[in-house]
Design a protein around this motif. Structure first.
Motif, PDB file in Angstrom:
ATOM      1  N   GLY A  74      -6.265 -14.628   3.167  1.00 48.94           N
ATOM      2  CA  GLY A  74      -7.582 -13.988   3.146  1.00 48.94           C
ATOM      3  C   GLY A  74      -7.472 -12.480   3.140  1.00 48.94           C
ATOM      4  O   GLY A  74      -8.205 -11.790   2.422  1.00 48.94           O
ATOM      5  N   TYR A  75      -6.543 -11.947   3.932  1.00 52.36           N
ATOM      6  CA  TYR A  75      -6.349 -10.495   3.988  1.00 52.36           C
ATOM      7  C   TYR A  75      -5.898  -9.960   2.626  1.00 52.36           C
ATOM      8  O   TYR A  75      -6.474  -9.003   2.094  1.00 52.36           O
ATOM      9  CB  TYR A  75      -5.316 -10.141   5.060  1.00 52.36           C
ATOM     10  CG  TYR A  75      -4.981  -8.679   5.086  1.00 52.36           C
ATOM     11  CD1 TYR A  75      -5.713  -7.797   5.871  1.00 52.36           C
ATOM     12  CD2 TYR A  75      -3.959  -8.158   4.294  1.00 52.36           C
ATOM     13  CE1 TYR A  75      -5.437  -6.435   5.860  1.00 52.36           C
ATOM     14  CE2 TYR A  75      -3.672  -6.814   4.282  1.00 52.36           C
ATOM     15  CZ  TYR A  75      -4.412  -5.952   5.066  1.00 52.36           C
ATOM     16  OH  TYR A  75      -4.139  -4.611   5.040  1.00 52.36           O
ATOM     17  N   VAL A  76      -4.866 -10.563   2.055  1.00 51.14           N
ATOM     18  CA  VAL A  76      -4.308 -10.070   0.789  1.00 51.14           C
ATOM     19  C   VAL A  76      -5.326 -10.223  -0.341  1.00 51.14           C
ATOM     20  O   VAL A  76      -5.464  -9.337  -1.194  1.00 51.14           O
ATOM     21  CB  VAL A  76      -2.997 -10.812   0.459  1.00 51.14           C
ATOM     22  CG1 VAL A  76      -2.493 -10.436  -0.937  1.00 51.14           C
ATOM     23  CG2 VAL A  76      -1.932 -10.492   1.514  1.00 51.14           C
ATOM     24  N   SER A  77      -6.060 -11.316  -0.335  1.00 47.62           N
ATOM     25  CA  SER A  77      -7.021 -11.572  -1.415  1.00 47.62           C
ATOM     26  C   SER A  77      -8.138 -10.532  -1.453  1.00 47.62           C
ATOM     27  O   SER A  77      -8.732 -10.286  -2.513  1.00 47.62           O
ATOM     28  CB  SER A  77      -7.636 -12.967  -1.260  1.00 47.62           C
ATOM     29  OG  SER A  77      -6.660 -13.973  -1.378  1.00 47.62           O
ATOM     30  N   HIS A  78      -8.445  -9.922  -0.312  1.00 49.89           N
ATOM     31  CA  HIS A  78      -9.544  -8.968  -0.247  1.00 49.89           C
ATOM     32  C   HIS A  78      -9.058  -7.557   0.057  1.00 49.89           C
ATOM     33  O   HIS A  78      -9.823  -6.708   0.507  1.00 49.89           O
ATOM     34  CB  HIS A  78     -10.567  -9.423   0.799  1.00 49.89           C
ATOM     35  CG  HIS A  78     -11.236 -10.712   0.427  1.00 49.89           C
ATOM     36  ND1 HIS A  78     -10.687 -11.933   0.730  1.00 49.89           N
ATOM     37  CD2 HIS A  78     -12.377 -10.960  -0.252  1.00 49.89           C
ATOM     38  CE1 HIS A  78     -11.478 -12.892   0.254  1.00 49.89           C
ATOM     39  NE2 HIS A  78     -12.507 -12.329  -0.335  1.00 49.89           N
ATOM     40  N   PHE A  79      -7.775  -7.321  -0.235  1.00 50.84           N
ATOM     41  CA  PHE A  79      -7.205  -5.997   0.010  1.00 50.84           C
ATOM     42  C   PHE A  79      -7.846  -4.963  -0.920  1.00 50.84           C
ATOM     43  O   PHE A  79      -8.024  -5.203  -2.102  1.00 50.84           O
ATOM     44  CB  PHE A  79      -5.700  -6.041  -0.228  1.00 50.84           C
ATOM     45  CG  PHE A  79      -5.008  -4.732   0.044  1.00 50.84           C
ATOM     46  CD1 PHE A  79      -4.509  -4.448   1.292  1.00 50.84           C
ATOM     47  CD2 PHE A  79      -4.876  -3.783  -0.965  1.00 50.84           C
ATOM     48  CE1 PHE A  79      -3.867  -3.247   1.556  1.00 50.84           C
ATOM     49  CE2 PHE A  79      -4.240  -2.571  -0.719  1.00 50.84           C
ATOM     50  CZ  PHE A  79      -3.746  -2.307   0.553  1.00 50.84           C
ATOM     51  N   GLY A  80      -8.142  -3.835  -0.367  1.00 55.89           N
ATOM     52  CA  GLY A  80      -8.697  -2.737  -1.158  1.00 55.89           C
ATOM     53  C   GLY A  80      -9.285  -1.681  -0.241  1.00 55.89           C
ATOM     54  O   GLY A  80      -9.803  -2.011   0.832  1.00 55.89           O
ATOM     55  N   PHE A  81      -9.189  -0.431  -0.624  1.00 53.06           N
ATOM     56  CA  PHE A  81      -9.701   0.661   0.197  1.00 53.06           C
ATOM     57  C   PHE A  81     -11.142   0.975  -0.209  1.00 53.06           C
ATOM     58  O   PHE A  81     -11.422   1.279  -1.380  1.00 53.06           O
ATOM     59  CB  PHE A  81      -8.820   1.901   0.037  1.00 53.06           C
ATOM     60  CG  PHE A  81      -7.464   1.745   0.654  1.00 53.06           C
ATOM     61  CD1 PHE A  81      -7.250   2.038   1.997  1.00 53.06           C
ATOM     62  CD2 PHE A  81      -6.389   1.278  -0.098  1.00 53.06           C
ATOM     63  CE1 PHE A  81      -6.002   1.889   2.574  1.00 53.06           C
ATOM     64  CE2 PHE A  81      -5.136   1.124   0.466  1.00 53.06           C
ATOM     65  CZ  PHE A  81      -4.938   1.426   1.804  1.00 53.06           C
ATOM     66  N   THR A  82     -12.046   0.863   0.745  1.00 50.52           N
ATOM     67  CA  THR A  82     -13.453   1.143   0.485  1.00 50.52           C
ATOM     68  C   THR A  82     -13.712   2.647   0.564  1.00 50.52           C
ATOM     69  O   THR A  82     -12.854   3.432   0.999  1.00 50.52           O
ATOM     70  CB  THR A  82     -14.336   0.437   1.517  1.00 50.52           C
ATOM     71  OG1 THR A  82     -14.097   1.020   2.816  1.00 50.52           O
ATOM     72  CG2 THR A  82     -14.039  -1.058   1.569  1.00 50.52           C
ATOM     73  N   LYS A  83     -14.912   3.040   0.180  1.00 53.06           N
ATOM     74  CA  LYS A  83     -15.282   4.461   0.273  1.00 53.06           C
ATOM     75  C   LYS A  83     -15.238   4.938   1.721  1.00 53.06           C
ATOM     76  O   LYS A  83     -14.816   6.069   1.997  1.00 53.06           O
ATOM     77  CB  LYS A  83     -16.679   4.669  -0.315  1.00 53.06           C
ATOM     78  CG  LYS A  83     -16.743   4.492  -1.832  1.00 53.06           C
ATOM     79  CD  LYS A  83     -18.154   4.736  -2.357  1.00 53.06           C
ATOM     80  CE  LYS A  83     -18.194   4.567  -3.879  1.00 53.06           C
ATOM     81  NZ  LYS A  83     -19.566   4.775  -4.416  1.00 53.06           N
ATOM     82  N   LYS A  84     -15.643   4.074   2.642  1.00 58.14           N
ATOM     83  CA  LYS A  84     -15.588   4.445   4.057  1.00 58.14           C
ATOM     84  C   LYS A  84     -14.149   4.590   4.535  1.00 58.14           C
ATOM     85  O   LYS A  84     -13.824   5.480   5.330  1.00 58.14           O
ATOM     86  CB  LYS A  84     -16.327   3.413   4.896  1.00 58.14           C
ATOM     87  CG  LYS A  84     -17.844   3.449   4.740  1.00 58.14           C
ATOM     88  CD  LYS A  84     -18.507   2.439   5.672  1.00 58.14           C
ATOM     89  CE  LYS A  84     -20.023   2.505   5.555  1.00 58.14           C
ATOM     90  NZ  LYS A  84     -20.691   1.517   6.447  1.00 58.14           N
ATOM     91  N   ASP A  85     -13.273   3.694   4.057  1.00 57.15           N
ATOM     92  CA  ASP A  85     -11.854   3.801   4.401  1.00 57.15           C
ATOM     93  C   ASP A  85     -11.296   5.143   3.942  1.00 57.15           C
ATOM     94  O   ASP A  85     -10.600   5.846   4.692  1.00 57.15           O
ATOM     95  CB  ASP A  85     -11.051   2.683   3.722  1.00 57.15           C
ATOM     96  CG  ASP A  85     -11.385   1.299   4.240  1.00 57.15           C
ATOM     97  OD1 ASP A  85     -11.916   1.188   5.356  1.00 57.15           O
ATOM     98  OD2 ASP A  85     -11.117   0.326   3.510  1.00 57.15           O
ATOM     99  N   LEU A  86     -11.599   5.491   2.705  1.00 59.36           N
ATOM    100  CA  LEU A  86     -11.057   6.728   2.132  1.00 59.36           C
ATOM    101  C   LEU A  86     -11.665   7.952   2.797  1.00 59.36           C
ATOM    102  O   LEU A  86     -10.979   8.969   2.979  1.00 59.36           O
ATOM    103  CB  LEU A  86     -11.308   6.744   0.627  1.00 59.36           C
ATOM    104  CG  LEU A  86     -10.601   5.616  -0.143  1.00 59.36           C
ATOM    105  CD1 LEU A  86     -11.079   5.563  -1.569  1.00 59.36           C
ATOM    106  CD2 LEU A  86      -9.085   5.801  -0.082  1.00 59.36           C
TER     107      LEU A  86
END
Length: 493
Positions: free
Chosen positions: A61-73
């Protein structure tokens, strides 16, 4: 399908040094260099002879939805170095914004019994991406593997008795509670008290009432009878609020009224005192009153050692509620899993094998693109041999020699007719999920099948037999050569 709790980006669930190393790879132009990392642990937990692999579904589940959001950045943009200036260049944050995982991941299926120093997960791909997966994979695999192993030990000692997980109120936070319930069910518990875990993971839920219910009435008997009136199809009565044996008598009186209405007293629960003595006396009272099918449930800081002791004392308990010592993995709070670089791809396509040295032999890593080959016969599992998949000789089907990495004089040979299974299976290919997740009930059943195929000496709690795990001869020679080379003691050509 994966757990909905992880169906969102959690890419900042990592250590800062993973991000700074990723920045370093990007800045130095090596971000795309192909690498191989192995996730493994060094010692079986709880002084036992085996470990149960768990946590893969949530890792998927973690790997499948990996990605940096605007809030993360935005958060990463706010970080500064010792000079007060931004820690990361804007161009690097733009790179992260567009980053999509392209890694290959192979893993041992959940519910498999595993052993020290063999990879549970193998990650292959661009080194920047592999590095970013280190901390979350360790977090997800370590904890659930630990709890599943604890539950499997409890199941072994409980035998055919009902085993319940009651640990939410003592768990390490929300996620610690929910994932512990999942791993405990996989390891062998029959149900959980955790309603959220029941909802998300399709785990049976069980529970009745607490001492506060009894204390809120004028008498214990009133409390029991009212509860039986309200929930006649779910009556297990907690009998130790005031005087345990009198509580059993009151439960019997409530049970008689319940029986007149066509229902049954499912059980009584003991939560304090001398559980062996009280259960024996309670059984006598219940049987004399005709409640021979009423179960005696016990809780109160149980673990596998206490349950074994109570059984030896003749306790009349058939349902065990285990809480704190299960979900907190008493008395070993961490598995100690590690994630080590094992190979880098050269520009000519060959592999540059990597090894981490240590003054302790157990902490020296193993190089290579590793696979775990499990040999077995009609009696059960025989041994696990770690092979290097990039070595054609190791996979040629000829007779092979397995060498104990901690004692090279211990060797075993396996002929071409010996049955084996390769344990690491494809999970992701170039970032795409290619693995069909079994449901949680199938994983739970797998654990019991796997345990049944282990030698009894490996399953025992006191001084368990060491299950044989070794390196294929070619991999052993490669590891030895790298150690000598790095220590500067290899003979001159």
């Amino acid at each position: 399908m994966t757990n909905k709790l992880y169906d969102t980006s959690l890419s900042l669930l990592t250590d800062l040094y993973q991000v700074t190393m990723a920045y370093g790879y990007w800045k130095s132009g090596t971000a795309e260099k192909e690498s191989v990392f192995n996730l493994y642990f060094r010692k079986n937990p709880f002084g036992g002879g085996f470990t149960v692999a768990c946590g893969l579904a949530n890792a998927i589940g973690y790997v499948s939805h990996f990605g940096f959001t605007k809030k993360d950045l935005r958060y990463l943009r706010s970080l500064t170095g010792s000079d007060g200036q931004p820690l990361f260049e804007e161009a690097f944050l733009d790179y992260l914004a567009d980053l999509k995982l392209t890694v290959d991941i192979d893993a041992i299926p959940e519910g498999t019994v595993v052993f020290p120093n063999e990879p549970l997960v193998r990650v292959r791909g661009p080194i920047l991406q592999c590095q970013l997966l280190e901390t979350p994979l360790l977090n997800l695999i370590n904890f659930e593997t630990l709890i599943a192993t604890k539950a499997a030990r409890l199941r072994l000692v409980a035998e055919a008795d009902t085993l319940l997980e009651f640990g939410l109120r003592r768990a390490q936070g929300v996620d610690g509670g929910v994932t512990a319930s999942r791993a405990a069910y996989i390891g062998g518990c029959d149900a959980t008290s955790n309603v959220l875990a029941g909802k998300h993971y399709d785990i049976p839920v069980r529970g009745t009432h607490a001492h506060s219910w009894v204390m809120s009435f004028e008498s214990e008997l009133d409390a029991f009878e009212t509860y039986a009136d309200v929930l006649p199809n779910n009556v297990t009565l907690l009998v130790d609020t005031y005087d345990t044996l009198q509580g059993v008598r009151n439960a019997i009186e409530a049970g008689k009224r319940l029986r007149e209405r066509g229902y049954r007293l499912s059980g009584i629960r003991l939560d304090s005192g001398d559980l062996a003595y009280l259960s024996i006396e309670a059984r006598k009272l219940l049987d004399a009153a005709g409640f021979t099918d009423t179960a005696i449930v016990a809780s109160n800081d149980l673990d596998e050692t206490i349950i074994a002791s109570l059984k030896q004392q003749g306790a009349q308990i058939t349902v065990w509620g285990v809480g704190t010592k299960l979900v907190t993995a008493y008395d070993q709070p961490a598995l100690g899993g590690v994630y080590k670089l094992a190979a880098l791809r050269n520009t000519d396509g060959s592999w540059d094998y990597k090894i981490k040295l240590s003054e302790q032999a157990i902490k020296t890593s193993t190089p290579g693109i590793q696979q775990v080959r499990r040999y077995s016969d009609e009696r059960g599992f025989l041994a696990d041999m770690i092979v290097n998949e990039s070595d054609p000789d190791a996979l040629s089907g000829k007779t092979v020699t397995m060498i104990d990495p901690l004692d090279f004089t211990k060797r075993r040979r396996f002929g071409t007719a010996q049955a084996f299974d390769d344990l690491l299976v494809p999970v992701f290919r170039t970032g795409d999920l290619v693995y069909s997740l079994p449901d949680i009930h199938a994983v739970r059943a797998r654990v019991q099948d796997q345990l049944a195929r282990l030698h009894p000496g490996v399953r025992r709690f006191v001084n368990p037999h060491t299950y044989p795990v070794g390196l294929e001869n070619g991999l052993h020679e490669l590891k030895t050569e790298l150690i000598l080379k790095l220590r500067g003691t290899r003979d001159a050509d």
